[in-house]
Write an enzyme that holds these catalytic residues in place. Structure first.
Site, PDB file in Angstrom:
ATOM      1  N   ASP A  84     -24.244 -35.435 -14.713  1.00  0.00           N
ATOM      2  CA  ASP A  84     -23.041 -34.672 -15.051  1.00  0.00           C
ATOM      3  C   ASP A  84     -22.874 -33.449 -14.169  1.00  0.00           C
ATOM      4  OD1 ASP A  84     -21.953 -36.179 -17.090  1.00  0.00           O
ATOM      5  OD2 ASP A  84     -22.962 -35.071 -18.694  1.00  0.00           O
ATOM      6  N   GLU A 114     -15.406 -34.425 -16.008  1.00  0.00           N
ATOM      7  CA  GLU A 114     -14.488 -34.562 -17.127  1.00  0.00           C
ATOM      8  C   GLU A 114     -13.086 -34.107 -16.742  1.00  0.00           C
ATOM      9  OE1 GLU A 114     -17.902 -33.408 -20.472  1.00  0.00           O
ATOM     10  OE2 GLU A 114     -15.955 -32.383 -20.493  1.00  0.00           O
ATOM     11  N   GLU A 181     -14.647 -41.407 -24.281  1.00  0.00           N
ATOM     12  CA  GLU A 181     -15.366 -40.876 -25.441  1.00  0.00           C
ATOM     13  C   GLU A 181     -14.407 -40.596 -26.585  1.00  0.00           C
ATOM     14  OE1 GLU A 181     -18.441 -37.290 -26.814  1.00  0.00           O
ATOM     15  OE2 GLU A 181     -17.928 -37.541 -24.696  1.00  0.00           O
TER      16      GLU A 181
END
Length: 264
Positions: A84, A114, A181
């Site tokens: 990440d 993200e 998600e």
């Protein structure tokens, strides 16, 4: 296990063969998870919560991510390592490049970030320079303050249409994987069918190409109430190795996630 690559995962999608993803943050668990046959290890910024005890992922730094990525790489037995990019480490394409370089040099095989359409130029820049990207849509924990909490995303028609559009745009920009998600199961299925790249789900139903869980959650050792999409695999296993193997098996045969783990 033979070394897993993006080509491996792409071939599995084309063959409708599901693959398993688990988080790891150190060499020991990296060894266990990869030796069990997990295709992808995610070095998640979730470490901010499960290792550091923070109430969100926001305090995690790029230096901490690189440290844990190095540890995971040392224990890895052939899984693809995804790491990440933490909060505010990719606010510009140039910053994303520097942050991604740090994680790739630490041993990652790809990075995850993200965000939606605004990331297209960043994804394109990274992909052009040989850095594979996973784009994370839906509930994006780094924006939890803006989202107003950990809420399911894409439930109304407008936001669902936007997520589908963002997923296609990011794929076209060069993203090699999309992660969804906390997305309604039917929307996740629609996105998975619409894309050529593999789609990983967490709280996104059973029709994505892969599933991911935080290791501490699936071992039942995370304090507090577990999210709806989590299954504790230690309840039916007599060792951590057995729990990991059972998780992989259930992902591959489609029995996890069950309907109870998804959202409408």
């Amino acid at each position: 296990m033979s070394k897993i690559t993006l080509h491996t995962l792409s071939s599995m999608k084309k063959a409708s063969e599901k693959f398993a993803v688990l988080t790891a943050y150190d060499a020991c668990f990296s060894h266990l998870i990869s030796a069990a046959g997990t295709e992808v290890i995610l070095v998640g910024d979730s470490l901010g919560m499960v290792l550091q005890g923070n109430d969100s992922t926001l305090p995690v730094t790029i230096e901490e991510m690189a440290y844990h990525t190095q540890a995971v790489a040392r224990g890895n037995q052939g899984s693809l390592i995804m790491a990440d990019l933490p909060f505010m480490s990719y606010s510009t394409p140039e910053q994303a490049m520097d942050s991604s370089a740090a994680l790739m040099q630490a041993g990652a095989n790809m990075v995850k970030l993200e965000g939606g359409a605004w990331l297209a130029d960043t994804v394109s820049m990274l992909a052009e320079r040989g850095i594979p990207v996973c784009a994370h849509l839906g509930l994006t924990p780094q924006t939890v303050n803006k989202l107003g909490g950990y809420r399911v995303q894409g439930r109304d028609s407008e936001s669902a249409k936007q997520m589908l559009s963002d997923a296609a745009l990011l794929q076209d920009a060069g993203a090699s994987i999309i992660l969804l998600e906390c997305v309604p199961s039917l929307l996740a299925k629609e996105i998975t069918l619409a894309l050529d790249v593999p789609v990983i789900g967490i709280g996104a139903g059973a029709d994505t190409d892969a599933q991911v869980l935080v290791m501490h959650d699936m071992l039942g050792i995370t304090p507090g109430r577990s999210p709806k999409f989590v299954k504790n695999y230690m309840q039916n296993a007599d060792s951590i190795e057995a729990a990991i193997s059972l998780y992989i098996q259930e992902v591959k045969d489609g029995s996890f996630p069950a309907q109870e783990h998804g959202f409408e």
